[in-house]
Design an enzyme around this catalytic site. Structure first.
Site, PDB file in Angstrom:
ATOM      1  N   GLU A  78      63.014  14.261  44.476  1.00 27.70           N
ATOM      2  CA  GLU A  78      63.101  15.314  43.462  1.00 27.70           C
ATOM      3  C   GLU A  78      61.855  16.194  43.585  1.00 27.70           C
ATOM      4  O   GLU A  78      60.725  15.698  43.612  1.00 27.70           O
ATOM      5  CB  GLU A  78      63.191  14.695  42.058  1.00 27.70           C
ATOM      6  N   ARG A  79      62.084  17.483  43.698  1.00 32.78           N
ATOM      7  CA  ARG A  79      61.001  18.458  43.872  1.00 32.78           C
ATOM      8  C   ARG A  79      60.178  18.189  45.135  1.00 32.78           C
ATOM      9  O   ARG A  79      58.985  18.496  45.191  1.00 32.78           O
ATOM     10  CB  ARG A  79      60.057  18.485  42.656  1.00 32.78           C
ATOM     11  N   ASN A 119      62.601   9.824  36.976  1.00 31.54           N
ATOM     12  CA  ASN A 119      64.003   9.883  36.547  1.00 31.54           C
ATOM     13  C   ASN A 119      64.655   8.701  37.249  1.00 31.54           C
ATOM     14  O   ASN A 119      65.213   8.814  38.326  1.00 31.54           O
ATOM     15  CB  ASN A 119      64.659  11.193  36.975  1.00 31.54           C
ATOM     16  N   LYS A 128      59.001   7.305  32.185  1.00 37.55           N
ATOM     17  CA  LYS A 128      59.449   8.547  31.556  1.00 37.55           C
ATOM     18  C   LYS A 128      60.520   8.133  30.561  1.00 37.55           C
ATOM     19  O   LYS A 128      61.580   7.645  30.966  1.00 37.55           O
ATOM     20  CB  LYS A 128      60.024   9.488  32.607  1.00 37.55           C
ATOM     21  N   GLU A 131      64.160  14.623  28.900  1.00 35.47           N
ATOM     22  CA  GLU A 131      65.154  15.185  29.826  1.00 35.47           C
ATOM     23  C   GLU A 131      66.269  14.186  30.148  1.00 35.47           C
ATOM     24  O   GLU A 131      66.611  13.960  31.304  1.00 35.47           O
ATOM     25  CB  GLU A 131      64.459  15.663  31.106  1.00 35.47           C
ATOM     26  N   ARG A 146      54.421   8.284  30.062  1.00 34.69           N
ATOM     27  CA  ARG A 146      54.290   9.737  30.231  1.00 34.69           C
ATOM     28  C   ARG A 146      54.408  10.483  28.907  1.00 34.69           C
ATOM     29  O   ARG A 146      55.255  10.157  28.072  1.00 34.69           O
ATOM     30  CB  ARG A 146      55.346  10.250  31.216  1.00 34.69           C
ATOM     31  N   ARG A 168      58.070  24.515  22.599  1.00 36.46           N
ATOM     32  CA  ARG A 168      58.022  23.334  23.472  1.00 36.46           C
ATOM     33  C   ARG A 168      56.584  22.912  23.796  1.00 36.46           C
ATOM     34  O   ARG A 168      56.311  21.731  23.991  1.00 36.46           O
ATOM     35  CB  ARG A 168      58.790  23.621  24.767  1.00 36.46           C
ATOM     36  N   LYS A 218      50.470  15.617  31.565  1.00 35.75           N
ATOM     37  CA  LYS A 218      50.396  16.721  32.528  1.00 35.75           C
ATOM     38  C   LYS A 218      49.203  17.624  32.186  1.00 35.75           C
ATOM     39  O   LYS A 218      48.824  17.719  31.019  1.00 35.75           O
ATOM     40  CB  LYS A 218      51.690  17.542  32.519  1.00 35.75           C
ATOM     41  N   ASP A 273      54.709  22.644  31.843  1.00 39.16           N
ATOM     42  CA  ASP A 273      55.248  21.885  32.979  1.00 39.16           C
ATOM     43  C   ASP A 273      54.744  22.429  34.317  1.00 39.16           C
ATOM     44  O   ASP A 273      55.480  23.116  35.010  1.00 39.16           O
ATOM     45  CB  ASP A 273      56.792  21.960  32.938  1.00 39.16           C
ATOM     46  N   GLU A 287      56.487  22.623  42.932  1.00 44.45           N
ATOM     47  CA  GLU A 287      57.756  22.976  42.290  1.00 44.45           C
ATOM     48  C   GLU A 287      57.751  24.415  41.772  1.00 44.45           C
ATOM     49  O   GLU A 287      58.748  25.125  41.912  1.00 44.45           O
ATOM     50  CB  GLU A 287      58.024  22.005  41.131  1.00 44.45           C
ATOM     51  N   TRP A 292      64.654  26.068  28.410  1.00 44.13           N
ATOM     52  CA  TRP A 292      64.786  26.048  29.867  1.00 44.13           C
ATOM     53  C   TRP A 292      64.995  27.480  30.393  1.00 44.13           C
ATOM     54  O   TRP A 292      65.265  27.685  31.568  1.00 44.13           O
ATOM     55  CB  TRP A 292      65.963  25.150  30.309  1.00 44.13           C
TER      56      TRP A 292
HETATM   57  C1  GCV Z   1      61.002  14.261  37.480  1.00 44.92           C
HETATM   58  C2  GCV Z   1      60.117  18.999  35.379  1.00 44.92           C
HETATM   59  C3  GCV Z   1      60.836  18.926  36.695  1.00 44.92           C
HETATM   60  C4  GCV Z   1      61.677  17.669  36.821  1.00 44.92           C
HETATM   61  C5  GCV Z   1      60.766  16.469  36.562  1.00 44.92           C
HETATM   62  C6  GCV Z   1      60.132  16.624  35.197  1.00 44.92           C
HETATM   63  C7  GCV Z   1      59.185  15.494  34.875  1.00 44.92           C
HETATM   64  O1  GCV Z   1      61.020  19.217  34.357  1.00 44.92           O
HETATM   65  O2  GCV Z   1      61.629  20.059  36.860  1.00 44.92           O
HETATM   66  O3  GCV Z   1      62.226  17.627  38.095  1.00 44.92           O
HETATM   67  O4  GCV Z   1      61.498  15.273  36.636  1.00 44.92           O
HETATM   68  O5  GCV Z   1      59.404  17.818  35.157  1.00 44.92           O
HETATM   69  O6  GCV Z   1      58.004  15.673  35.127  1.00 44.92           O
HETATM   70  O7  GCV Z   1      59.620  14.463  34.402  1.00 44.92           O
END
Ligand code: GCV
Length: 701
Positions: free
Chosen positions: A176-177, A215, A292, A296, A329, A341, A365, A370, A398, A548
């Site tokens: 992912e990413r 995820n 996580k 999401e 997280r 947000r 983060k 994000d 990303e 989003w």
């Molecule tokens: C792993 C953002 C990204 C998602 C990522 C999420 C996160 O939303 O687009 O791909 O998911 O951050 O950090 O959990």
């Protein structure tokens, strides 16, 4: 031509071909920054004694053997470099350094030039073999960067305990990413690749890897996968790298067939305890979990009306007997009508300050949204004195042009680490929160979402290897300057030519600001095309969640642009300490780089330059484009001092970056112009296409 002559010719051609292929291979970026050729001081090292026996000492020996000229010998009496521990080396024991080495901790090391009768000896010592490995890489870095190795006097210890890469690797091998190929381990694990990954990480002090995506898929906790992870842990162990996993919070339901995953349910608690026992049987030094939850679509304790602390502490209790940790997280945000947000994580987590178990860290983060090209620091860093916090960076780009745009991220991370939270008065920088010196936090750490993959050059773009390197170096020492890191990396990886080094370092240090200029200047954020987040789509308003959509973030209208986070708007600015909040809340004192993050200001708002906002926006976008153009020209001039393969590959990427920067400028300015109704100021180029064309098709990567 006779038969014999043509055979000879064929042979010559083949030889040339082989040489060519070998050269291409040698310069394909695979070796990262670990290049030991052409080191002028190497000749001065006649022989090296590595005194110790373990898999890690073997790694030290191998690494030093790669230096070429020096002979690795058993006998320290004649060695010019001695590596070892007081327990394993008589020479080092006689130096009576035990107290100092103990103070440097298990990963720390000492490098000293010792005068021993008629000779000078360089000693690399630690209390552990891993410490000597780090010391060895430090010594090699000195050689690679051509620093003096006379009279060495170095004591080093990492500022942070946990220095981790997070891998968002999925069960099918995708990432992912991820933009540099497939997972290094989810498909067919290539052992050589795993070793080289571990070696590269050890060379910059990274000591942990979370192997799967946050995820998460429950299957990762099945015996089949745990065995696989145990095998990976065996490969990583000699390099001092521990393995961590991201568990899915609902695994007790999916794997244990329990009716619930409620963290206070005794059967759930027992299931996790047994799972932890099973993991530690297979991986005795397993690091722990990264979670996580309730974010999401991921399950979590909130699903059962429990708190984040309930969830984290339950998992922490399962791991505690094995000395494992939980990284929980803070990237959580719920949809509430009319909410900001940027405020969500603080609202959900700050009330639990002091409520997390001692083996829990909150992974936050760097910014409150994000991983945007630029964000102010996350307010939680100044607001949870009784909670162990670790920052999460995104090394993979990303929101920064994937593996196509040249952005040296150390500058951005420095800006974050140097931000003053004012939590304990002036000088309470984020770096001091993170390294534990401000709140005396016992467990410290930092994580970076990796940009690695199976691409031959690891990161999809040679220049972006620098971000992996920079992350490791900053994790070891969050006080290092971006310039030092850039200089080290350039010398180790690209060239020793002094003029070229100066030029490349300059470009690296300018690169982040340039990208911010052509993507999201003056505090704008999240203007990205939905889903993939590559090009611009400031008009985007079709996502099911308001937050989003770019329109939610820039709020452009006929009056002006920007998100009002002051009292007249969401008042999220109040999550910062009063000194910071006051500065950000006032348009006179708010740094212009954050202006539209905190304020909705009119198009004719006067900036410090004396130009109105609309004009200044145009100048920023144009400046970003100009930088990429001049960087391409500068890069072309460097063609003689960098190997042709990497030089050409980088030139190709820079061409894509220019195309994209122009696209970003044109798409954004055309769109915002529909609100400002103003002409572009002089010097800002006009778009080649109408807005409808930018809207019709995403920028291609
Ligand atoms: C792993 C953002 C990204 C998602 C990522 C999420 C996160 O939303 O687009 O791909 O998911 O951050 O950090 O959990």
């Amino acid at each position: 031509m006779s038969h014999r002559q043509s055979r000879t010719l064929l042979l010559i051609v083949l030889c040339f071909l082989c040489l060519f292929v070998a050269k291409v291979k040698a310069d394909d970026g695979y070796r990262l920054w670990l290049r030991y050729d052409q080191l002028p001081q190497r000749e001065r090292i006649k022989s090296i004694a590595v005194e110790g026996k373990s898999a890690t000492f073997d790694v030290v020996r191998n690494e030093l053997t790669l230096l070429g000229a020096p002979v690795v010998v058993e006998d320290s009496d004649h060695a010019s470099v001695i590596v070892g521990l007081p327990q394993t080396s008589t020479f080092i024991r006689k130096l009576r350094w035990e107290a100092e080495l103990n103070r440097l901790g298990p990963e720390g090391y000492r490098i000293r030039t010792i005068s021993d009768g008629h000779r000078n000896v360089i000693v690399i010592a630690s209390t552990t073999d891993i410490g000597t490995l780090y010391g060895t890489f430090h010594f090699l870095r000195l050689l690679q960067t051509e620093q003096s190795i006379d009279r060495l006097r170095t004591d080093e210890r990492p500022a942070l305990k946990l220095r981790l890469l997070d891998h968002w690797d999925n069960i099918d091998g995708s990432i992912e990413r991820g933009y540099a190929g497939k997972s290094l381990w989810m498909g067919m694990a290539d052992n050589r690749r795993l070793v080289d990954y571990a070696r590269a990480n050890a060379s910059i002090g990274i000591n942990g890897a979370v192997l799967n995506n946050v995820n998460a898929n429950s299957e990762f906790l099945t015996t089949k996968y745990l065995n696989k992870f145990a095998a990976i842990a065996d490969v990583f162990r000699p390099y001092g790298i521990r393995v961590y996993l991201s568990p899915r919070f609902s695994a007790p339901i999916e794997l244990g067939k329990l009716p619930t995953a409620d963290p206070l349910d005794p059967a759930v608690i027992e299931w996790w305890k047994q799972k932890a026992d099973e993991i530690y049987k297979l991986i005795p030094d397993f690091g722990g979990f990264l979670v996580k939850a309730n974010s999401e679509g991921q399950p979590g304790p909130r699903t059962y009306n429990r708190t984040h602390a309930d969830g984290a502490n339950m998992l922490a209790a399962a791991l505690a007997p094995h000395h494992g940790i939980v990284m929980w997280r803070a990237f959580v945000y719920d949809m509430k009508p009319g909410y900001d947000r940027a405020a969500a994580a603080y609202e959900e987590l700050q009330p639990f300050d002091g409520k997390f178990a001692p083996n829990v860290l909150l992974q936050v983060k760097n910014g409150p949204i994000d991983f945007q090209p630029r964000e102010p620091f996350h307010p939680l860093f100044g607001a949870m004195p009784r909670t162990q916090m670790m920052p999460e960076f995104q090394i993979t780009q990303e929101y920064l042009g994937f593996d196509n745009h040249f952005v040296f991220l150390a500058t951005m991370w420095r800006e974050f680490l140097d931000s003053d939270t004012y939590a304990r008065g002036r000088g309470s920088t984020v770096a001091r929160v993170v390294d534990g010196s401000l709140y005396r936090q016992r467990l410290t750490g930092i994580a970076g979402v990796a940009n690695t993959g199976t691409d031959r050059n690891w990161t999809g773009y040679d220049l972006l290897q620098a971000n992996w390197y920079a992350f490791g170096r900053l994790a070891w020492n969050p006080q290092l300057s971006a310039e030092q890191i850039a200089t080290e990396w350039t010398r180790m990886t690209l060239t020793h030519d002094a003029r070229a080094v100066t030029t490349i370092v300059r470009l690296m240090l300018e690169s982040h600001e340039a990208v911010v200029n052509y993507m999201t200047p003056l505090g704008l954020h999240h203007l990205f095309w939905g889903g993939h987040h590559y090009g611009p789509a400031p008009w985007w308003d079709t996502e099911k969640r308001a937050d989003w959509n770019p329109v939610y973030y820039h709020k452009a209208d006929s009056f002006g642009i920007g998100f009002d986070r002051t009292k007249t708007g969401s008042n999220t600015v109040s999550q910062y300490r009063p000194e910071v909040a006051r500065q950000f809340a006032n348009t006179d004192t708010c740094p212009e780089k954050y202006l539209l993050w905190f304020h909705h200001v009119p198009w004719d708002f006067m900036l410090k330059s004396g130009d109105a906002l609309w004009d200044e926006l145009g100048f920023h976008y144009q400046r970003g484009v100009d930088w990429v153009r001049s960087t391409r020209a500068t890069w072309a001039e460097l063609s003689g001092v960098i190997d042709p393969e990497r030089h050409a590959a980088i030139a190709k990427k820079l061409a894509i970056q220019e195309r994209d920067a122009v696209w970003w400028r044109d798409a954004c300015l055309l769109y915002f112009q529909t609100f400002s109704k103003e002409q572009l100021p002089p010097g800002v180029e006009h778009a080649a296409k109408p807005l409808s064309e930018y809207k019709a098709k995403a920028l291609d990567w």
